[in-house]
Design a protein around this motif. Structure first.
Motif, short mmCIF file in Angstrom:
data_model
loop_
_atom_site.label_atom_id
_atom_site.label_comp_id
_atom_site.label_asym_id
_atom_site.label_seq_id
_atom_site.Cartn_x
_atom_site.Cartn_y
_atom_site.Cartn_z
N LEU A 216 73.61 -65.60 -20.93
CA LEU A 216 73.58 -65.73 -19.47
C LEU A 216 74.99 -65.72 -18.90
O LEU A 216 75.94 -66.18 -19.55
CB LEU A 216 72.87 -67.02 -19.07
N PRO A 217 75.15 -65.22 -17.68
CA PRO A 217 76.47 -65.24 -17.04
C PRO A 217 76.92 -66.66 -16.77
O PRO A 217 76.09 -67.57 -16.65
CB PRO A 217 76.24 -64.47 -15.73
N GLY A 226 72.72 -67.80 -15.05
CA GLY A 226 71.84 -66.71 -14.62
C GLY A 226 71.46 -66.91 -13.17
O GLY A 226 70.37 -67.39 -12.88
N VAL A 227 72.30 -66.62 -12.23
CA VAL A 227 72.19 -66.86 -10.79
C VAL A 227 72.15 -68.34 -10.47
O VAL A 227 72.44 -69.19 -11.30
CB VAL A 227 71.00 -66.08 -10.15
N ASP A 228 71.79 -68.66 -9.24
CA ASP A 228 71.81 -70.04 -8.76
C ASP A 228 70.92 -70.93 -9.61
O ASP A 228 69.81 -70.57 -9.96
CB ASP A 228 71.32 -70.05 -7.31
N ALA A 229 71.40 -72.13 -9.92
CA ALA A 229 70.65 -73.06 -10.77
C ALA A 229 69.31 -73.43 -10.15
O ALA A 229 68.37 -73.81 -10.86
CB ALA A 229 71.47 -74.32 -11.03
N ASP A 230 69.20 -73.37 -8.82
CA ASP A 230 67.95 -73.76 -8.15
C ASP A 230 67.05 -72.56 -7.86
O ASP A 230 65.96 -72.71 -7.31
CB ASP A 230 68.27 -74.48 -6.83
N ALA A 231 67.49 -71.36 -8.18
CA ALA A 231 66.71 -70.17 -7.88
C ALA A 231 65.49 -70.09 -8.79
O ALA A 231 65.48 -70.61 -9.90
CB ALA A 231 67.57 -68.92 -8.04
N ARG A 232 64.44 -69.40 -8.30
CA ARG A 232 63.23 -69.22 -9.10
C ARG A 232 63.33 -67.97 -9.97
O ARG A 232 62.40 -67.66 -10.69
CB ARG A 232 62.01 -69.08 -8.17
N GLU A 233 64.43 -67.26 -9.90
CA GLU A 233 64.61 -66.06 -10.69
C GLU A 233 65.81 -66.21 -11.62
O GLU A 233 66.86 -66.67 -11.20
CB GLU A 233 64.80 -64.83 -9.80
N VAL A 236 69.19 -61.71 -16.23
CA VAL A 236 69.92 -61.61 -17.49
C VAL A 236 70.59 -60.25 -17.58
O VAL A 236 69.92 -59.22 -17.65
CB VAL A 236 68.99 -61.80 -18.70
N PRO A 237 71.92 -60.19 -17.57
CA PRO A 237 72.60 -58.91 -17.69
C PRO A 237 72.32 -58.27 -19.04
O PRO A 237 72.30 -58.95 -20.07
CB PRO A 237 74.08 -59.27 -17.55
N VAL A 238 72.09 -56.98 -19.04
CA VAL A 238 71.85 -56.26 -20.29
C VAL A 238 73.20 -55.92 -20.90
O VAL A 238 74.04 -55.29 -20.28
CB VAL A 238 71.04 -54.97 -20.03
N GLN A 239 73.38 -56.35 -22.13
CA GLN A 239 74.60 -56.07 -22.86
C GLN A 239 74.25 -55.31 -24.12
O GLN A 239 73.31 -55.67 -24.83
CB GLN A 239 75.33 -57.37 -23.21
N SER A 240 74.98 -54.27 -24.41
CA SER A 240 74.72 -53.48 -25.61
C SER A 240 74.92 -54.33 -26.85
O SER A 240 75.83 -55.14 -26.93
CB SER A 240 75.67 -52.28 -25.67
N GLU A 313 70.87 -52.40 -16.61
CA GLU A 313 70.64 -53.21 -15.42
C GLU A 313 70.30 -54.61 -15.88
O GLU A 313 70.35 -54.92 -17.07
CB GLU A 313 69.49 -52.62 -14.59
N ASN A 314 69.94 -55.47 -14.95
CA ASN A 314 69.55 -56.82 -15.31
C ASN A 314 68.06 -56.88 -15.62
O ASN A 314 67.26 -56.16 -15.03
CB ASN A 314 69.86 -57.79 -14.17
N VAL A 315 67.71 -57.76 -16.55
CA VAL A 315 66.31 -58.13 -16.75
C VAL A 315 66.05 -59.31 -15.82
O VAL A 315 66.74 -60.32 -15.88
CB VAL A 315 66.05 -58.53 -18.21
N ARG A 316 65.07 -59.16 -14.95
CA ARG A 316 64.79 -60.19 -13.95
C ARG A 316 63.52 -60.94 -14.34
O ARG A 316 62.47 -60.32 -14.53
CB ARG A 316 64.68 -59.58 -12.55
N ILE A 317 63.65 -62.24 -14.42
CA ILE A 317 62.53 -63.11 -14.83
C ILE A 317 62.26 -64.07 -13.68
O ILE A 317 63.10 -64.92 -13.35
CB ILE A 317 62.90 -63.89 -16.11
#
Length: 321
Positions: A216-217, A226-233, A236-240, A313-317
Motif C-alpha cells: 500500500l502507498p 491506501g487513500v484516506d484511512a476513513d475512506a470506504r475504498e 492498491v497501486p499495481v506494481q510489476s 492502474e490501481n486495483v480498487r476495493i
C-alpha cells in the motif's frame, strides 16, 4: 375378529409417520435455504477461455487459497510452486484451517508442532503456515521440474504421496487465477450481497499480511494506508513483479513478459485475492482492468466497468458500509 390393529402394524405406522415428518422438515429446510439464500457462499474458478473445466469451492476455501498464493508470489515463488502448495493443502485439509488431524497435525498443511513446524498458534495462522511450506519447498532442488507428487512429498513426508496427484487439475486452475495469469476467472458470492459492517482498516491489514507491508502507498507518517484511512475504498497501486521467480529469478510465473503484461498480472492477482476474501472482509466491489465484480451482482461475474482498460492502474476495493 378384533378390530384393534396389531402391535406390529402400529409400530410400522409410527415409523412411517416419523419418517414422513423428517422428510417434511428436510424439505422445509431446503426451501428456507433457497428462499433466503442461506448456506455457505460459493466461489467458481474457470479457464481464461471460459469453455474449459471449472472448479467450485466455498468462500472459506477460496480465501485460504488466495492467502497461500499471495504468500508464495510475495516470496518470489513461481506459479508452479503455488500449484504445488494448493494441491498439497487440498489433500491435507481440503483448504480448511482445521484444528485437528493425525497425531498433532494442524492447519492448512497439517503441519506438526512436534516436528519443528512451529507452535500450534503459528501453524493455525495461514500466512505463517504457507510461508513454512514455501521455505521447505524452496530447499527441494529443481522442484518446479519434478512431478507434483514428488515435490509435495519431499516437503510433507506423507504416508500417501500419490494422493496429491488428483488435486493437480484444480490446483492448476486456482493458481492461474490467483497469481493473475488468467484474468477475470474467479468469482465469489457473499452471504448477503455485500451486506454491512466492512472495516477498511482490516482490509488494509490483511493486504499487508498477505502481500507484505509495501503493498500500500504510504501516508506522511510512513504507514501504508491506501487513500484516506476513513475512506470506504482501498486503492492498491499495481506494481510489476518482474524480476522474481524460482530462486529469486525470472517472472512470477517463471515466464517472461513486458512491463504491461507484468502489471496486468499483478493487478489480477490482487483483484482475485479481494474477491476470494470478499465474504470474510465484507468487500462490496472490486475493479481492475476495465472490469468490475460486485457482491450484489456476483451471479453476473466480472462485468465491464465502462472505463478504458490501461496497461497498469490501481486495483480498487470498495468495502461495505
Amino acid at each position: 375378529m378384533s378390530e384393534t390393529a396389531s402391535p406390529v402394524r402400529r409400530g410400522r405406522s409410527l415409523r412411517f409417520a416419523a419418517a414422513f415428518l423428517v422428510l417434511l422438515a428436510l424439505v422445509g429446510y431446503v426451501v428456507v435455504q433457497y428462499v433466503t439464500g442461506g448456506g455457505a457462499p460459493r466461489c467458481t474458478v474457470r479457464t481464461a477461455e471460459g469453455d474449459g473445466p471449472s472448479y467450485e469451492l466455498t468462500a472459506e476455501q477460496a480465501g485460504n487459497a488466495a492467502t497461500i498464493s499471495a504468500v508464495g508470489t510475495t516470496r518470489g515463488m513461481p506459479e508452479r510452486a503455488v500449484t504445488i502448495a494448493l494441491a498439497t493443502a487440498l489433500q491435507e485439509s481440503a483448504l480448511r484451517n482445521i484444528e485437528h488431524g493425525d497425531r498433532d497435525s494442524l492447519g492448512l498443511f497439517q503441519q506438526r508442532p512436534s516436528q519443528g513446524w512451529g507452535t500450534p498458534e503459528q501453524i493455525l495462522d495461514p500466512v505463517y503456515a504457507s510461508g513454512k511450506f514455501y521455505d521447505h519447498l524452496a530447499e527441494v532442488p529443481g522442484y518446479s521440474r519434478l512431478p507434483l507428487t514428488v515435490a509435495a512429498q519431499r516437503v510433507q513426508r506423507s504416508g500417501f504421496p500419490q494422493a496429491y496427484a488428483k488435486h493437480e487439475p484444480d490446483a492448476t486452475l486456482l493458481a492461474a487465477a490467483l497469481t493473475g495469469r488468467a484474468s477475470a476467472t474467479l468469482i465469489c458470492g457473499t452471504k448477503d450481497g455485500g451486506g454491512q459492517g466492512g472495516d477498511p482498516a482490516q482490509v488494509r491489514a490483511e493486504l499487508a499480511r498477505s502481500f507484505g507491508p509495501g503493498i500500500l502507498p504510504k501516508d506522511r507518517s510512513g504507514r501504508g494506508r491506501g487513500v484516506d484511512a476513513d475512506a470506504r475504498e482501498v486503492s492498491v497501486p499495481v506494481q510489476s513483479t518482474a524480476g522474481v521467480g524460482e530462486a529469486g529469478t525470472g517472472s512470477p510465473g517463471g515466464q517472461g513478459g513486458g512491463r504491461d503484461d507484468d502489471g496486468a498480472r499483478r493487478g489480477w492477482e490482487l483483484a482475485h485475492w479481494a474477491v476470494a476474501r470478499a465474504d470474510e472482509l465484507r468487500i462490496a466491489e472490486v475493479s481492475f482492468g476495465g472490469r468490475v465484480w460486485s457482491a450484489g451482482k456476483s451471479d453476473e461475474g466480472w462485468r465491464s466497468s465502462g472505463t478504458a482498460e490501461r496497461g497498469t492502474e490501481n486495483v480498487r476495493i470498495r468495502i461495505a458500509q
